[in-house]
Design an enzyme around this catalytic site. Structure first.
Site, PDB file in Angstrom:
ATOM      1  N   ASP A  97      21.281  64.319  21.865  1.00 19.29           N
ATOM      2  CA  ASP A  97      21.283  63.525  20.346  1.00 19.29           C
ATOM      3  C   ASP A  97      22.724  63.355  19.828  1.00 19.29           C
ATOM      4  O   ASP A  97      23.516  63.904  20.525  1.00 19.29           O
ATOM      5  CB  ASP A  97      20.923  64.601  19.306  1.00 19.29           C
ATOM      6  N   THR A 188       6.373  55.358  17.350  1.00 18.99           N
ATOM      7  CA  THR A 188       5.289  54.479  16.883  1.00 18.99           C
ATOM      8  C   THR A 188       5.889  53.031  16.844  1.00 18.99           C
ATOM      9  O   THR A 188       6.861  52.813  15.875  1.00 18.99           O
ATOM     10  CB  THR A 188       4.709  55.156  15.623  1.00 18.99           C
ATOM     11  N   LEU A 221       0.498  63.915  18.045  1.00 20.81           N
ATOM     12  CA  LEU A 221       0.668  65.321  17.319  1.00 20.81           C
ATOM     13  C   LEU A 221       0.625  65.300  15.810  1.00 20.81           C
ATOM     14  O   LEU A 221       1.465  64.259  15.271  1.00 20.81           O
ATOM     15  CB  LEU A 221       1.971  65.817  17.825  1.00 20.81           C
ATOM     16  N   ARG A 222       0.314  65.924  14.937  1.00 23.06           N
ATOM     17  CA  ARG A 222       0.342  66.377  13.696  1.00 23.06           C
ATOM     18  C   ARG A 222       1.258  67.432  13.384  1.00 23.06           C
ATOM     19  O   ARG A 222       1.361  68.315  14.257  1.00 23.06           O
ATOM     20  CB  ARG A 222      -1.006  66.690  13.042  1.00 23.06           C
ATOM     21  N   GLU A 223       2.103  67.273  12.540  1.00 19.35           N
ATOM     22  CA  GLU A 223       3.071  68.321  12.011  1.00 19.35           C
ATOM     23  C   GLU A 223       2.135  69.443  11.621  1.00 19.35           C
ATOM     24  O   GLU A 223       1.135  69.358  10.862  1.00 19.35           O
ATOM     25  CB  GLU A 223       4.150  68.003  10.883  1.00 19.35           C
ATOM     26  N   LEU A 336     -11.288  63.806   4.616  1.00 19.21           N
ATOM     27  CA  LEU A 336     -12.297  63.485   3.568  1.00 19.21           C
ATOM     28  C   LEU A 336     -11.759  64.069   2.580  1.00 19.21           C
ATOM     29  O   LEU A 336     -12.626  63.953   1.605  1.00 19.21           O
ATOM     30  CB  LEU A 336     -13.626  63.245   3.993  1.00 19.21           C
ATOM     31  N   ALA A 338     -10.331  64.936  -0.752  1.00 15.91           N
ATOM     32  CA  ALA A 338      -9.743  64.133  -1.720  1.00 15.91           C
ATOM     33  C   ALA A 338      -8.705  64.667  -2.643  1.00 15.91           C
ATOM     34  O   ALA A 338      -8.519  66.167  -2.438  1.00 15.91           O
ATOM     35  CB  ALA A 338     -10.658  63.610  -2.979  1.00 15.91           C
ATOM     36  N   CYS A 346       4.761  59.560   8.831  1.00 10.77           N
ATOM     37  CA  CYS A 346       4.040  58.847   9.575  1.00 10.77           C
ATOM     38  C   CYS A 346       3.069  57.967   8.770  1.00 10.77           C
ATOM     39  O   CYS A 346       3.137  56.438   8.780  1.00 10.77           O
ATOM     40  CB  CYS A 346       2.878  59.572  10.576  1.00 10.77           C
TER      41      CYS A 346
HETATM   42  C1  UDX Z   1      -0.216  62.045  11.291  1.00 12.25           C
HETATM   43  C2  UDX Z   1      -1.400  61.911  12.268  1.00 12.25           C
HETATM   44  O1  UDX Z   1      -2.701  62.750  11.927  1.00 12.25           O
HETATM   45  C3  UDX Z   1      -0.967  62.259  13.702  1.00 12.25           C
HETATM   46  O2  UDX Z   1      -1.924  62.171  14.804  1.00 12.25           O
HETATM   47  C4  UDX Z   1       0.265  61.526  14.132  1.00 12.25           C
HETATM   48  O3  UDX Z   1       0.840  61.587  15.373  1.00 12.25           O
HETATM   49  C5  UDX Z   1       1.367  61.249  12.906  1.00 12.25           C
HETATM   50  O4  UDX Z   1       0.837  61.389  11.719  1.00 12.25           O
HETATM   51  P1  UDX Z   1       0.892  64.117  10.100  1.00 12.25           P
HETATM   52  O5  UDX Z   1       1.773  63.035   9.379  1.00 12.25           O
HETATM   53  O6  UDX Z   1       1.358  65.436  10.676  1.00 12.25           O
HETATM   54  O7  UDX Z   1       0.060  63.592  11.357  1.00 12.25           O
HETATM   55  O8  UDX Z   1      -0.093  64.596   8.917  1.00 12.25           O
HETATM   56  P2  UDX Z   1      -1.744  64.635   8.738  1.00 12.25           P
HETATM   57  O9  UDX Z   1      -2.248  65.912   9.220  1.00 12.25           O
HETATM   58  O10 UDX Z   1      -2.193  63.468   9.571  1.00 12.25           O
HETATM   59  O11 UDX Z   1      -1.843  64.351   7.238  1.00 12.25           O
HETATM   60  C6  UDX Z   1      -1.137  63.236   6.517  1.00 12.25           C
HETATM   61  C7  UDX Z   1      -1.140  63.416   5.092  1.00 12.25           C
HETATM   62  O12 UDX Z   1      -2.496  63.116   4.527  1.00 12.25           O
HETATM   63  C8  UDX Z   1      -0.698  64.761   4.496  1.00 12.25           C
HETATM   64  O13 UDX Z   1      -0.008  64.502   3.341  1.00 12.25           O
HETATM   65  C9  UDX Z   1      -2.225  65.513   4.046  1.00 12.25           C
HETATM   66  O14 UDX Z   1      -2.183  66.442   2.921  1.00 12.25           O
HETATM   67  C10 UDX Z   1      -2.940  64.234   3.763  1.00 12.25           C
HETATM   68  N1  UDX Z   1      -4.580  64.448   3.728  1.00 12.25           N
HETATM   69  C11 UDX Z   1      -5.030  64.799   5.133  1.00 12.25           C
HETATM   70  C12 UDX Z   1      -5.085  64.259   2.746  1.00 12.25           C
HETATM   71  O15 UDX Z   1      -5.007  64.019   1.871  1.00 12.25           O
HETATM   72  N2  UDX Z   1      -6.600  64.422   3.010  1.00 12.25           N
HETATM   73  C13 UDX Z   1      -7.364  64.700   4.115  1.00 12.25           C
HETATM   74  O16 UDX Z   1      -8.423  64.565   4.114  1.00 12.25           O
HETATM   75  C14 UDX Z   1      -6.357  64.904   5.283  1.00 12.25           C
END
Ligand code: UDX
Length: 516
Positions: A97, A188, A221-223, A336, A338, A346
């Site tokens: 880095d 991305t 990947l999701r955090e 889904l 709410a 992302c």
């Molecule tokens: C996302 C994508 O899921 C992942 O595939 C990509 O690589 C990076 O972006 P991430 O940002 O880690 O991952 O979070 P994610 O689990 O997707 O949730 C995103 C946001 O949506 C969060 O703020 C979460 O609280 C919100 N959320 C999620 C809702 O409000 N309702 C849901 O049903 C699901």
């Protein structure tokens, strides 16, 4: 771990690598590390600074190296997750880095972020010598035949993705490379970036004989569940224009595809039936798949949120409605939920970039604009609920449960909770916040709020509890105990974590989204 097996495979593999980056920002007058991002806010002007980083994978293992195998190298934030996971899977990884402080931190084995399981596998990889960190990008670039680019691509004011970090890294690769490279986009990026990347590499190199192959390998990947997602992917997408690039990428992911790793999440007892697909597409398609997937998920959340609004007006229950919807496999139960809506680094930026990309080629993507608008309105809707319940916000003592943009992370970038916090503070509320991981990062941005590790301390004497992040520890909170501590038994649940009837039975005045 079956390191020898992995070595044997690598002994036959082409040497490949990846380049990732930490996107680093500053916020406020002093340095305020927010995950891997720094923002500078001076005289009301906000600027984003980006620092490149490299996570390099070298060969397969010490055994393979002593057998004379040249190293591979890799470069990001989700990239950091991938780099550490690749090391866990048996590769040897170098991370670099331009933020030498960050590198020093990593060299001292200090985790820059919270991510379940990652600290453990990072420590194991460091102990076994499979991962190392350097501020010298050139060293990592020269060392491998393939490089993954995973630099930050934040939105510009126009909504378009800022690709300057990719351009910068392309120049670095082109000038530092001495041998042919497979250059793989992990960031991305908007569709057609691969074409520009190839053009940039060719333009920047001083050695016309050097061949740069370009591929796209979007990150899903999701955090909070990054390690699990890495080892159990639904799909690994590789966009290529040469067969050899697909073959190289397949080799990198072979330990995952053939389940040749000791799962750090399930400790060897992985649930059956999770076979990730290795998909080979064109580069343009691979780039589009990432934006199309994230935007669709964001759209799904906004759809559920509009249903919630409708439920409130009509007197239906959004949980009942979305549960039944999700049983239809064509719809699916996930995303889904709410509530306060989506945040993080992302979805908000990807949806903007996708809208911009569509507009730039004359395609009407108004449904995404609507999804974005609905999401922004969630904060207004929540604030209305708070105002209505409290009547006057000024001077009220409020317990805020959750700061991170979602559970199981300390990431507060574009977190809905912070928007809520900002408004409450500006209206003169006294906010006592609690979050299992995100307090340190929030404190420096909002020193006016008071922070408590223990949620019950945040709830003490509170006029209301505001639930903003879906952490399990909040879901399982002892509300009987909390009720005895609070000044007023009022809960405004931004994540629909509790059953309204149960909360009312406990004597709470309870408000949530889309339910009575
Ligand atoms: C996302 C994508 O899921 C992942 O595939 C990509 O690589 C990076 O972006 P991430 O940002 O880690 O991952 O979070 P994610 O689990 O997707 O949730 C995103 C946001 O949506 C969060 O703020 C979460 O609280 C919100 N959320 C999620 C809702 O409000 N309702 C849901 O049903 C699901």
């Amino acid at each position: 771990m079956n390191i020898l097996g992995i070595n044997a495979y690598h002994a036959n593999a082409r040497q490949v690598g990846a380049q990732l980056s930490f996107d680093t920002r500053f916020l406020g007058l002093g340095p305020n590390l927010r995950g891997l991002h720094l923002e500078v806010e001076m005289a009301g002007r906000r600027e984003e600074l980006h620092a490149d980083s490299v996570v390099g994978a070298h060969g397969a293992s010490p055994v393979a190296r002593t057998a004379g195998w040249p190293p591979i190298d890799i470069r990001g934030s989700a990239a950091f997750f991938s780099g550490v996971c690749l090391a866990e899977a048996g590769h040897e990884v170098i991370c670099s880095d331009i933020d030498s402080e960050r590198i020093a931190q990593l060299q001292a084995s200090r985790m820059p972020i919270f991510e379940p399981h990652l600290d453990r596998i990072l420590a194991a990889a460091r102990n076994s010598g499979r991962i190392s960190f350097t501020a010298d990008a050139g060293e990592a670039i020269r060392g491998g035949e393939a490089i993954f680019i995973c630099v930050g691509t934040p939105p510009k004011e126009s909504g378009d993705a800022d690709l300057s970090a990719i351009d910068h890294v392309a120049r670095q690769i082109a000038t530092e490379a001495r041998t042919p490279k497979l250059v793989i986009e992990k960031s991305t990026v908007p569709a057609r970036t691969g074409i520009e990347l190839r053009r940039a590499l060719t333009a920047y190199t001083r050695n016309g004989n050097l061949n740069f192959r370009v591929a796209s390998n979007p990150e899903f990947l999701r955090e909070g569940t990054a390690v699990e997602d890495f080892f159990h992917p639904d799909r690994i997408v590789v966009g290529v224009d040469e067969e050899s690039s697909a073959a190289d990428l397949r080799e990198i992911y072979r330990p995952i595809l053939e389940h040749r790793f000791h799962c750090p999440v399930h400790e060897g007892k992985c649930p059956p039936g999770h076979e990730g697909k290795f998909l080979v597409t064109t580069i343009n398609s691979a780039e589009l798949i990432k934006h199309a997937s994230n935007s669709f998920l964001a759209l799904k959340i906004s759809y559920a949120n509009v249903i919630a609004d409708l439920c409130e007006k009509i007197g239906a229950d959004v949980e009942e409605v979305t549960y039944a919807m999700g049983l239809d496999p064509r719809i699916g139960a996930q995303f889904l939920r709410a509530g306060l809506g989506f945040g993080g680094f992302c979805f908000p930026k990807d949806i903007q970039a996708f809208i911009h990309l569509a507009a730039s080629v004359g395609v009407d993507f108004d449904i995404l604009k609507a999804a974005e608008r609905v999401n922004k309105q969630r904060i207004d809707r929540y604030h209305e609920k708070i105002s209505k319940a409290l009547w006057v916000i000024k001077g009220k003592r409020l317990a805020m449960l959750g700061l991170a943009f979602k559970a199981n992370t300390d990431d507060i970038r574009f977190a809905p909770a912070l928007e809520v916090l900002k408004r409450l503070l500006s209206e003169g509320a006294q906010v006592h916040a609690s979050d299992p991981e995100a307090i340190a990062k929030t404190k420096s941005m909002f020193p006016q709020a008071l922070y408590h590790e223990d949620p019950y301390e945040a709830l003490r004497d509170a006029d209301a509890a505001l639930v903003c992040t879906e952490w399990e520890c909040f879901r399982t909170l002892d509300w009987e105990r909390a009720g005895k501590l609070m000044a007023r038994k009022l809960v405004i649940d931004g994540r629909n974590l509790y059953r309204p009837q149960h909360m009312r039975e406990l004597g709470f005045e309870y408000y949530s989204f889309g339910r009575d």
